[in-house]
Design an enzyme around this catalytic site. Sequence first.
Site, short mmCIF file in Angstrom:
data_model
loop_
_atom_site.label_atom_id
_atom_site.label_comp_id
_atom_site.label_asym_id
_atom_site.label_seq_id
_atom_site.Cartn_x
_atom_site.Cartn_y
_atom_site.Cartn_z
N GLY A 178 0.81 -1.22 0.00
CA GLY A 178 0.00 0.00 0.00
C GLY A 178 0.84 1.26 0.00
O GLY A 178 0.58 2.20 -0.76
N ASP A 179 1.85 1.31 0.86
CA ASP A 179 2.74 2.47 0.90
C ASP A 179 3.41 2.70 -0.45
O ASP A 179 3.50 3.83 -0.94
CB ASP A 179 3.82 2.26 1.96
N SER A 180 3.90 1.61 -1.04
CA SER A 180 4.64 1.74 -2.30
C SER A 180 3.73 2.19 -3.43
O SER A 180 4.13 3.02 -4.27
CB SER A 180 5.31 0.41 -2.65
N ALA A 183 3.08 5.83 -3.14
CA ALA A 183 4.27 6.58 -3.53
C ALA A 183 4.41 6.65 -5.04
O ALA A 183 4.80 7.69 -5.60
CB ALA A 183 5.51 5.95 -2.92
#
Length: 407
Positions: A178-180, A183
């Site tokens: 999710g973070d990636s 980003a």
Amino acid sequence: MSTHDGAAPDTRGPLADLRVVEMGQLLAGPFCGQLLGDFGAEVIKLESPGAGDPMRQWGREKPHGKSLWWPVVARNKKSVTCDLRTPEGQDLARRIIERADIVVENFRPGTLERWGMDFDRLRETNHGLVLVRVSGFGQTGPYAPRAGYGSIGEAMGGIRYVTGDPGGAPARAGISLGDSLAAVFATIGALVAVHHRNVTGRGQVVDSAIYEAVLAMMESLLPEWAVAGYQRERTGSVLPNVSPSNVYPTASGEMILIAANQDTVFGRLARTMGRPELSADPRYAGHADRGRNMAELDEIISAWSARIETEDLLERLHAGGVPAGRIYTAKDMFDDPHFAAREAIVRLVHPDFGELPMHNAFPRLSETPGAVRRPGPGLGEHNREVYGGLLDLPEDEIAALSERGVI
């Protein structure tokens, strides 16, 4: 349009005329900074004095007591310490931002506003500024003030529910998906906003929410439910109605992946198996037919593949034009000649670890490729370069700021 104060452009990448101030921590914001830095942007990372980004401590293995993750996510960046919770630190940050093209932050919404760095104030002195804001739920809406980690965005964005074995609980991927994703979308938004600024002269806010970045990858999940009343469920190693596309055993005791779900490709697989009649069989002739009969088709392919040694099997499949491959571990990647030929892995020299391999900059550009120039910096390594050079602060003032814990 550049804000590099008349300095000659850095020719080490296509984004060398852009200055980025990274104010986030952990992964969602910093991965955006990494991607921009890979293509030459000057990325100035602001970190808390003393401790710095928690990513300096993250990761399972810590040779010399140091993270192996930090040199990757902070590569190509400059580290500057700055206590953003103090008025002096906020003033320093604003002065750096005045000279920047892009600011990347992934604090909880409202944090920049409390620090006197809301977008309206920042663009008073930098009209073309692009402010990239990465958060769990975005900058607006009833959930905006909530703390939001990548795992929560994965759950609410839909991917957790459909990941895992049918009889088990929703599973997660072994990476910070999710973070990636947030980003990557933040990076796209930043570049689109810079393009718009170059045309109009106006900056803007890029709002990248983790749950929306995950939702964007969910294919036809929403109309399947709204129009057809179909709820996707966990299906283990296969996708519903996509067959054959699974892992299959070999005589060597390994598992390989074969993906032959398109009609023409399945015909090639059937011929490679010595069973050309399968592609004309009404049970397997079309995409929907194979989807309905996935289990029995997988049994047929498994019975064939299990009699053949791995290398021989892969050679037959590749010669037959059937997509197939091993399921790689890190060790396999280092041993693979294709990875080597395309320089998918680069090796840098690290002051503590010596030779340090990591993935290269992607995607590949024929004229202006990205590059990994240096691993993640030491905490405050570039204080004098930025405060003394960019802001032109005298040495005694820099020393006083350091003594007071501002930097």
